[in-house]
Design an enzyme around this catalytic site. Sequence first.
Site, PDB file in Angstrom:
ATOM      1  N   ARG A   1     -10.588 150.091  81.401  1.00 19.20           N
ATOM      2  CA  ARG A   1     -11.462 149.098  80.744  1.00 19.20           C
ATOM      3  C   ARG A   1     -10.986 147.655  81.001  1.00 19.20           C
ATOM      4  O   ARG A   1      -9.800 147.358  80.905  1.00 19.20           O
ATOM      5  CB  ARG A   1     -11.454 149.350  79.237  1.00 19.20           C
TER       6      ARG A   1
ATOM      7  N   ARG B   1      -2.484 156.650  70.701  1.00 22.00           N
ATOM      8  CA  ARG B   1      -3.769 156.493  69.999  1.00 22.00           C
ATOM      9  C   ARG B   1      -4.499 157.829  69.927  1.00 22.00           C
ATOM     10  O   ARG B   1      -5.108 158.167  68.898  1.00 22.00           O
ATOM     11  CB  ARG B   1      -4.633 155.431  70.706  1.00 22.00           C
TER      12      ARG B   1
ATOM     13  N   LYS C   1     -17.804 154.252  71.893  1.00 20.23           N
ATOM     14  CA  LYS C   1     -18.395 153.771  70.633  1.00 20.23           C
ATOM     15  C   LYS C   1     -18.882 152.320  70.788  1.00 20.23           C
ATOM     16  O   LYS C   1     -20.014 152.001  70.453  1.00 20.23           O
ATOM     17  CB  LYS C   1     -17.358 153.850  69.492  1.00 20.23           C
TER      18      LYS C   1
ATOM     19  N   ARG D   1     -11.425 155.957  59.683  1.00 17.57           N
ATOM     20  CA  ARG D   1     -10.531 156.591  60.641  1.00 17.57           C
ATOM     21  C   ARG D   1      -9.520 157.495  59.972  1.00 17.57           C
ATOM     22  O   ARG D   1      -8.717 158.133  60.640  1.00 17.57           O
ATOM     23  CB  ARG D   1      -9.767 155.480  61.332  1.00 17.57           C
TER      24      ARG D   1
ATOM     25  N   ARG E   1      -6.873 145.088  77.446  1.00 14.31           N
ATOM     26  CA  ARG E   1      -6.305 145.168  76.103  1.00 14.31           C
ATOM     27  C   ARG E   1      -4.847 145.631  76.157  1.00 14.31           C
ATOM     28  O   ARG E   1      -4.510 146.513  76.954  1.00 14.31           O
ATOM     29  CB  ARG E   1      -7.116 146.160  75.250  1.00 14.31           C
TER      30      ARG E   1
END
Length: 223
Positions: free
Chosen positions: A134, A177, A19, A94, A166
Amino acid sequence: MMTKTPGPVILLGPPGAGKGTVAKPLMATLNIPQISTGDLIRGNIARGTELGKQAKSVVEQGGLVSDGLVNDMVASRLAEGDTKRGYILDGFPRTLVQAQWLDRYFASSYGSLPVIVLSLAIPYNRLIQRTTGRRTCPNGHGYNIYSLPPKVADICDIDGLPLNRRADDVESVVEERLKKYDQETSPLVDYYRQTGRFAEINADQPVEQVTAACLAAIERLRA
Ligand code: AP5
């Protein structure tokens, strides 16, 4: 290049679907801002605001910040002057409560175009690599140790700055998640599918192709 007013666009998709990555070229092409609730929350955490204090442990454990806090945060962001031609909502809504809040927001915004929803679809087994791999430079340049590694490990090619990972991108938290996505967010796919301004996008292809598919869907759904 799209000449019509893009209006509001929601990017739906599980953690790691891409996203944030696709939002950047969409912003540049459509000339509208990206509103990422994840970035806004992380900004609040970094600044130590009251919202950030309440959100920190929830985010680090892979949970969802309360609907009330997030809706208020989005309301103040939407009130800023750069949203008139449209905006890209990344990571919001969400939950069903957030989606219903947004419906009321649109209903009360005179002249707002109906929202377009793009759902980034990708097999689950790709998401762990995308999230745990990431890395991000403090100036926002994104990398992935599997698909887009920097030339020198952990150093930004552009700025020479150390890359960050992160706190919620470790595998155990990513699994939480993904569970939250299944329980709370995936029902929104059907919620928005019925609106007729919905498109599913294959997010398991190179970023340029994902971007092109999103732009084509926006053009078609705005016609
Ligand atoms: P948030 O920051 O929104 O995280 P997320 O939704 O879990 O999404 P990600 O940022 O992990 O993934 P993405 O889809 O943006 O993927 P990206 O483009 O970075 O939220 C974080 C937390 O904040 C939540 O867990 C929650 O606690 C809280 N929160 C946020 N919003 C909330 C809300 N509305 N309500 C309540 N709580 C909220 O890509 C990932 C990686 O894949 C990158 O390395 C990238 O380079 C790579 N990649 C992307 N696309 C491709 C491609 N096409 N090919 C190859 N690699 C690719």
